[in-house]
Write an enzyme that holds these catalytic residues in place. Structure first.
Site, short mmCIF file in Angstrom:
data_model
loop_
_atom_site.label_atom_id
_atom_site.label_comp_id
_atom_site.label_asym_id
_atom_site.label_seq_id
_atom_site.Cartn_x
_atom_site.Cartn_y
_atom_site.Cartn_z
CE LYS A 95 -4.37 -1.29 2.13
NZ LYS A 95 -5.43 -1.13 3.08
CE1 TYR A 149 11.12 -1.98 0.58
CE2 TYR A 149 12.93 -2.99 -0.51
CZ TYR A 149 12.37 -2.06 0.12
OH TYR A 149 13.23 -0.89 0.30
#
Length: 321
Positions: A95, A149
Site C-alpha cells: 500500500k 517489497y
C-alpha cells in the site's frame, strides 16, 4: 522562519528519513517529517523536536496526505525496508508503495513541488547481471515472499515516471543499495545490525546460506549526499546510489567479530527464498550526472555504527523491566 522553503520527508522518523531531516535542516530548509511509526521511532528525531524550523506529522501516507501552504520538495521514504518488516507487514508494504506514492505524487502535482522517491536495489531481484546498472530490468519473483517489497518499488517507479511524462511533475528516482549507520534498529533483521547485536551480546553470528552471497555497504552520510545531489539535479531517470565495494556475507561477519573484539563463532542456516546472491551497484551514472561517489571507508563507518549500537544495547539493559 516563514520565508524558508519547505521540504516534506515521509518516513521522516526512520533510519534514512531522520538523517535526511538533519541534512535539509543543515541546508537551511523548513522540514516537515511525516511517519506512521510502524517501523520509525521518535527517538530518531527527538533532537529536532522544539525547533521552529521542524514539524512532525503522525500520518499514514497510504490513507491521506495533507500539508498546508507551499512545498518546495517532497522526499518519499515511507516504507518498511527490511525483510523482517515487509514479511510481517506485506499489505502495508504494497500500500505505501502504491497508494502512498499515488497520494504523494498527487500532492507534488497540486503544490508544483519536485518529488524524489526512494526506490531500491531490490528492483533488480536476484540479478543475472553484475554489477547492476540502471538499464537492467531485473530478475524478480512477483509471487515470492520478497515480491511484496520488490513489486511495490517497481510499481512506484512506474507511477512516478507516469506522473513525470503525463502530468509534467518534476520527479527523481533513487535506487538505494545496502546502507548502514547510526539509527538502524537493533532488531532490523538485516546483516549489519544482526551481526553487531549478536557479537555484543556474546552470541554466535548467524549467516544464511554458505555466506558466499555478496553485499555492498554504503555509509549513511554518503547516501544522504547522493540523494541530496540527485534531488537538485535535472535527471528524472533512476540513479543507483550505493558503495560498489563488494564483500561476502561471511567476510563481513568475520569483519564484525574482529571489530567487536569478540570470539564468537559463525553458525550457518538455510538461505531464505529468493535471497539475492550478488549485490553491487554500478555507480557510473551517479559519478557522471551528480559528481558523486562514496567517501567513507567501511572500517571508519563501522566504528561509528558500533558505538551507536553499544549505547543502544546498554540503554536497553538499563531500562526498567
Amino acid at each position: 522562519m516563514a520565508n524558508k522553503e519547505k521540504v516534506l520527508i515521509t518516513g521522516g522518523a526512520g533510519f534514512l528519513g531522520s538523517h535526511l531531516c538533519d541534512r535539509f535542516l543543515a541546508e537551511g530548509y523548513h522540514v516537515i517529517a511525516m511517519d506512521n511509526l510502524l517501523t520509525g521511532s521518535m527517538d530518531n528525531i527527538e533532537h529536532l523536536m522544539g525547533r521552529s524550523d521542524f514539524e512532525f506529522y503522525h500520518c499514514d501516507v497510504s490513507k491521506f496526505v495533507h500539508v498546508p501552504g507551499e512545498l518546495k520538495y517532497i522526499l518519499h521514504f515511507a516504507s518498511p525496508a527490511s525483510p523482517i518488516d515487509y514479511l510481517k507487514m506485506p499489505i502495508q508494504t504494497l500500500k505505501v508503495g502504491s497508494l502512498g506514492t499515488h497520494n504523494l505524487l498527487g500532492l507534488a502535482k497540486a503544490k508544483n513541488a519536485r518529488i524524489l522517491v526512494a526506490s531500491t536495489s531490490e528492483i533488480y531481484g536476484d540479478p543475472m547481471v553484475h554489477p547492476q546498472k540502471e538499464d537492467y530490468w531485473g530478475n524478480v519473483n512477483p509471487v515470492g515472499p520478497r515480491g511484496v517489497y520488490d513489486e511495490a518499488k517497481r510499481f512506484q517507479e512506474a507511477m512516478t515516471m507516469a506522473y513525470h511524462t503525463f502530468h509534467g511533475v518534476e520527479t527523481r528516482i533513487v535506487r538505494i543499495f545496502n546502507t548502514y549507520g547510526p539509527r538502524m534498529r537493533l532488531n532490523d533483521g538485516r546483516a549489519l545490525p544482526a551481526f553487531i547485536s549478536q557479537a555484543l551480546r556474546g552470541e554466535d553470528l548467524t549467516v544464511f546460506g554458505d555466506g558466499s552471497q555478496t553485499r555492498s555497504f554504503c555509509y549513511v552520510s554518503d547516501l544522504v549526499d547522493g540523494i541530496y545531489r540527485l534531488l537538485l539535479s535535472d535527471h528524472p531517470q533512476p540513479v543507483n546510489v550505493g558503495n560498489p565495494q563488494e564483500i561476502t556475507i561471511k567476510q563481513f561477519a568475520e569483519e564484525i567479530i574482529k571489530l567487536t573484539g569478540t570470539d564468537q563463532k559463525i553458525v550457518y542456516k538455510p538461505l531464505p527464498k529468493d535471497d539475492p546472491k550478488q549485490r553491487r551497484p554500478d555507480i557510473t551514472k551517479a559519478q557522471e550526472v551528480l559528481g558523486w561517489e562514496p567517501k567513507v571507508e567501511r572500517s571508519d563507518g563501522l566504528k561509528v555504527t558500533l558505538e551507536y549500537f553499544k549505547e543502544k544495547i546498554l540503554k536497553g539493559q538499563q531500562a526498567p523491566a
